[in-house]
Scaffold this motif. Structure first.
Motif, PDB file in Angstrom:
ATOM      1  N   ASP A 107     -21.938  -6.345  10.460  1.00  0.00           N
ATOM      2  CA  ASP A 107     -21.401  -5.051  10.912  1.00  0.00           C
ATOM      3  C   ASP A 107     -21.252  -4.063   9.756  1.00  0.00           C
ATOM      4  OD1 ASP A 107     -19.368  -6.262   9.630  1.00  0.00           O
ATOM      5  OD2 ASP A 107     -17.924  -6.192  11.287  1.00  0.00           O
ATOM      6  N   GLN A 108     -22.051  -4.283   8.696  1.00  0.00           N
ATOM      7  CA  GLN A 108     -22.020  -3.346   7.560  1.00  0.00           C
ATOM      8  C   GLN A 108     -23.381  -2.711   7.325  1.00  0.00           C
ATOM      9  OE1 GLN A 108     -20.494  -5.466   4.118  1.00  0.00           O
ATOM     10  NE2 GLN A 108     -18.528  -4.449   4.448  1.00  0.00           N
ATOM     11  N   LEU A 109     -23.343  -1.450   6.952  1.00  0.00           N
ATOM     12  CA  LEU A 109     -24.546  -0.747   6.518  1.00  0.00           C
ATOM     13  C   LEU A 109     -24.425  -0.630   5.004  1.00  0.00           C
ATOM     14  CD1 LEU A 109     -27.048   1.030   7.263  1.00  0.00           C
ATOM     15  CD2 LEU A 109     -25.483   2.985   7.172  1.00  0.00           C
ATOM     16  N   ILE A 110     -25.436  -1.128   4.285  1.00  0.00           N
ATOM     17  CA  ILE A 110     -25.340  -1.161   2.816  1.00  0.00           C
ATOM     18  C   ILE A 110     -26.408  -0.234   2.227  1.00  0.00           C
ATOM     19  CG2 ILE A 110     -25.413  -2.653   0.774  1.00  0.00           C
ATOM     20  CD1 ILE A 110     -24.446  -4.928   2.641  1.00  0.00           C
ATOM     21  N   ILE A 111     -25.948   0.686   1.422  1.00  0.00           N
ATOM     22  CA  ILE A 111     -26.875   1.678   0.857  1.00  0.00           C
ATOM     23  C   ILE A 111     -26.856   1.552  -0.662  1.00  0.00           C
ATOM     24  CG2 ILE A 111     -27.421   4.137   0.728  1.00  0.00           C
ATOM     25  CD1 ILE A 111     -26.600   4.406   3.474  1.00  0.00           C
ATOM     26  N   GLY A 112     -28.010   1.326  -1.241  1.00  0.00           N
ATOM     27  CA  GLY A 112     -28.111   1.170  -2.695  1.00  0.00           C
ATOM     28  C   GLY A 112     -27.715   2.456  -3.407  1.00  0.00           C
ATOM     29  N   GLY A 113     -27.102   2.318  -4.579  1.00  0.00           N
ATOM     30  CA  GLY A 113     -26.619   3.480  -5.332  1.00  0.00           C
ATOM     31  C   GLY A 113     -27.722   4.460  -5.686  1.00  0.00           C
ATOM     32  N   GLY A 114     -28.957   3.967  -5.805  1.00  0.00           N
ATOM     33  CA  GLY A 114     -30.061   4.854  -6.200  1.00  0.00           C
ATOM     34  C   GLY A 114     -30.813   5.446  -5.021  1.00  0.00           C
ATOM     35  N   THR A 115     -30.236   5.379  -3.823  1.00  0.00           N
ATOM     36  CA  THR A 115     -30.955   5.872  -2.638  1.00  0.00           C
ATOM     37  C   THR A 115     -30.921   7.398  -2.579  1.00  0.00           C
ATOM     38  OG1 THR A 115     -30.182   3.885  -1.505  1.00  0.00           O
ATOM     39  CG2 THR A 115     -31.172   5.610  -0.138  1.00  0.00           C
ATOM     40  N   PRO A 116     -32.092   8.037  -2.493  1.00  0.00           N
ATOM     41  CA  PRO A 116     -32.114   9.507  -2.425  1.00  0.00           C
ATOM     42  C   PRO A 116     -31.546  10.018  -1.098  1.00  0.00           C
ATOM     43  CG  PRO A 116     -34.294   8.615  -2.956  1.00  0.00           C
ATOM     44  CD  PRO A 116     -33.438   7.459  -2.527  1.00  0.00           C
ATOM     45  N   HIS A 117     -31.015  11.237  -1.142  1.00  0.00           N
ATOM     46  CA  HIS A 117     -30.432  11.846   0.057  1.00  0.00           C
ATOM     47  C   HIS A 117     -31.458  11.863   1.202  1.00  0.00           C
ATOM     48  CE1 HIS A 117     -27.710  12.978  -3.043  1.00  0.00           C
ATOM     49  NE2 HIS A 117     -28.241  14.138  -3.353  1.00  0.00           N
ATOM     50  N   ALA A 118     -32.719  12.184   0.889  1.00  0.00           N
ATOM     51  CA  ALA A 118     -33.737  12.320   1.951  1.00  0.00           C
ATOM     52  C   ALA A 118     -33.953  10.995   2.680  1.00  0.00           C
ATOM     53  CB  ALA A 118     -35.049  12.817   1.350  1.00  0.00           C
ATOM     54  N   ALA A 119     -33.887   9.877   1.926  1.00  0.00           N
ATOM     55  CA  ALA A 119     -34.087   8.567   2.564  1.00  0.00           C
ATOM     56  C   ALA A 119     -32.933   8.265   3.510  1.00  0.00           C
ATOM     57  CB  ALA A 119     -34.191   7.485   1.483  1.00  0.00           C
ATOM     58  N   ILE A 120     -31.722   8.690   3.131  1.00  0.00           N
ATOM     59  CA  ILE A 120     -30.545   8.464   3.984  1.00  0.00           C
ATOM     60  C   ILE A 120     -30.648   9.345   5.226  1.00  0.00           C
ATOM     61  CG2 ILE A 120     -28.020   8.718   4.089  1.00  0.00           C
ATOM     62  CD1 ILE A 120     -28.002   7.957   1.072  1.00  0.00           C
ATOM     63  N   GLU A 121     -31.028  10.605   5.001  1.00  0.00           N
ATOM     64  CA  GLU A 121     -31.165  11.552   6.112  1.00  0.00           C
ATOM     65  C   GLU A 121     -32.165  11.043   7.157  1.00  0.00           C
ATOM     66  OE1 GLU A 121     -33.192  15.001   4.651  1.00  0.00           O
ATOM     67  OE2 GLU A 121     -33.319  15.957   6.621  1.00  0.00           O
ATOM     68  N   LYS A 122     -33.284  10.488   6.673  1.00  0.00           N
ATOM     69  CA  LYS A 122     -34.378  10.145   7.589  1.00  0.00           C
ATOM     70  C   LYS A 122     -34.307   8.723   8.119  1.00  0.00           C
ATOM     71  CE  LYS A 122     -37.368  13.503   5.468  1.00  0.00           C
ATOM     72  NZ  LYS A 122     -38.045  13.684   4.204  1.00  0.00           N
ATOM     73  N   SER A 123     -33.427   7.900   7.574  1.00  0.00           N
ATOM     74  CA  SER A 123     -33.380   6.489   7.982  1.00  0.00           C
ATOM     75  C   SER A 123     -32.888   6.345   9.425  1.00  0.00           C
ATOM     76  CB  SER A 123     -32.440   5.725   7.040  1.00  0.00           C
ATOM     77  OG  SER A 123     -31.979   4.556   7.659  1.00  0.00           O
ATOM     78  N   ALA A 124     -33.695   5.689  10.250  1.00  0.00           N
ATOM     79  CA  ALA A 124     -33.295   5.453  11.646  1.00  0.00           C
ATOM     80  C   ALA A 124     -32.043   4.567  11.671  1.00  0.00           C
ATOM     81  CB  ALA A 124     -34.438   4.807  12.409  1.00  0.00           C
ATOM     82  N   GLU A 125     -31.962   3.630  10.709  1.00  0.00           N
ATOM     83  CA  GLU A 125     -30.804   2.726  10.652  1.00  0.00           C
ATOM     84  C   GLU A 125     -29.526   3.524  10.373  1.00  0.00           C
ATOM     85  OE1 GLU A 125     -30.774  -0.975  11.066  1.00  0.00           O
ATOM     86  OE2 GLU A 125     -28.826  -0.091  11.477  1.00  0.00           O
ATOM     87  N   VAL A 126     -29.589   4.474   9.436  1.00  0.00           N
ATOM     88  CA  VAL A 126     -28.389   5.274   9.131  1.00  0.00           C
ATOM     89  C   VAL A 126     -28.053   6.174  10.320  1.00  0.00           C
ATOM     90  CG1 VAL A 126     -27.312   6.914   7.546  1.00  0.00           C
ATOM     91  CG2 VAL A 126     -28.923   5.239   6.658  1.00  0.00           C
TER      92      VAL A 126
END
Ligand SMILES: Cc1cc2nc3c(=O)[nH]c(=O)nc-3n(C[C@H](O)[C@H](O)[C@H](O)COP(=O)(O)OP(=O)(O)OC[C@H]3O[C@@H](n4cnc5c(N)ncnc54)[C@H](O)[C@@H]3O)c2cc1C
Length: 287
Positions: free
Chosen positions: A68-87
């Motif tokens: 039940d956790q979403l884990i995002i690496g510290g080096g993840t660019p904003h665009a990858a977070i914006e576009k991720s279907a999982e996020v």
């Protein structure tokens, strides 16, 4: 404008980055997207003798779900977070925040770890990170520790990170079926930073709110949770009148020290906090 001379190092692993940080003790800066560090180096507000590039560390920009956790690496660019279907599925407010950062160039280069470490008072992620009660995982030569979002933002451009620590990842609880979340901001027309940004995360039982997290950025020196709004939402049937009444509680805490500048006075920021609280709640509820 040119930065002061510095030596460039490229780290190929977190271990290597930690070793370099330890070796240059206080005279080195990590380089992630560079979109906050480089401007401050050009202005000579930062004059590190060593710059450690952490952009090429394998696995440092990963987005993954673990239970039940979403884990995002510290080096993840904003665009990858914006576009991720999982996020988008698991943490809508975070995806909303990433999508409104700066412009496409900034979103392609800037990273979540860099943004949180920089702790700019008008940055977008801090509100989302607080609304999720996210856990920031910092790693150093001594090992790993987890910092709750509520303890992370200490002051203007100041966090609970210690010298030699790197944000390895950020852990968010996943929005379940009963959770509704959103982030909205009033952007500064020139910089696109938040004049006021509001993240909400509501747990609903039908139309009744059973839990609420409401956090603001841009209003004060650090992002903060607004318990006045939260308490006014919890236990209520969220019709238009209840939402409006709760939003009116925004930024009413007497201890708040508002930011003021030529663009937005205290009164204007307080007004925007109420407007954006109402809009963010309505957006989360799909109204
Ligand atoms: C034109 C422009 C518009 C912008 N608009 C917005 C906006 O609307 N909203 C918004 O939120 N931001 C905005 N930003 C800031 C942008 O999001 C930056 O990318 C971000 O603040 C810093 O991330 P970075 O990866 O570029 O970090 P860097 O600039 O590389 O580093 C910033 C600081 O964090 C440290 N650091 C980097 N990574 C880590 C890590 N993993 N662990 C520990 N310390 C680390 C660095 O040493 C440095 O001190 C804007 C920037 C620009 C240039």
């Amino acid at each position: 404008m040119f930065p002061a001379p510095f030596e460039y190092h490229r780290a190929n692993s977190l271990e290597e980055a930690l070793e370099l940080l330890a070796r240059f003790e206080g005279d080195a800066k990590l380089l992630a997207g560079g979109h906050s560090l480089i401007p401050t180096m050009k202005l000579r507000l930062n004059t590190p003798a060593h710059v450690i590039d952490i952009r090429n560390i394998p696995g440092f920009a990963e987005i993954r779900r673990s239970g039940d956790q979403l884990i995002i690496g510290g080096g993840t660019p904003h665009a990858a977070i914006e576009k991720s279907a999982e996020v988008q599925r698991s943490a809508s407010a975070l995806a909303h925040a990433a999508a409104v950062i700066g412009d496409p160039q900034v979103r392609n280069m800037g990273t979540i770890g860099g943004s949180l470490a920089h702790a700019e008072p008008a940055a977008d992620y801090p509100a989302a990170v607080l609304a999720y009660d996210a856990q920031i995982v910092a790693v150093s030569a001594e090992g790993e520790r987890t910092i709750p979002a509520g303890e992370f933002f200490v002051d203007l451009f100041t966090t609970a990170l210690e010298e030699g620590e790197i944000i390895k990842e950020i852990r968010f609880p996943v929005d379940g079926d009963t959770v509704r979340s959103a982030y909205l901001k009033f952007p500064h027309p020139a910089s696109r930073f938040a004049v006021v940004g509001c993240a909400v995360r509501l747990t609903m039982d039908g139309n009744t709110c059973t839990d609420a997290r409401v956090a603001f950025t841009g209003v004060a020196a650090t992002a903060f949770r607004d318990e006045g709004v939260e308490q006014d939402l919890i236990g209520k049937t969220l019709d238009d009148a209840a939402i409006k009444a709760a939003a009116q509680q925004a930024a009413e805490n007497d201890e708040l020290e508002f930011m003021e500048d030529h663009f937005a006075s205290e009164a204007y920021r307080k007004h925007l906090a109420k407007v954006y609280a109402e809009r963010a709640i309505c957006t989360a509820l799909g109204r």
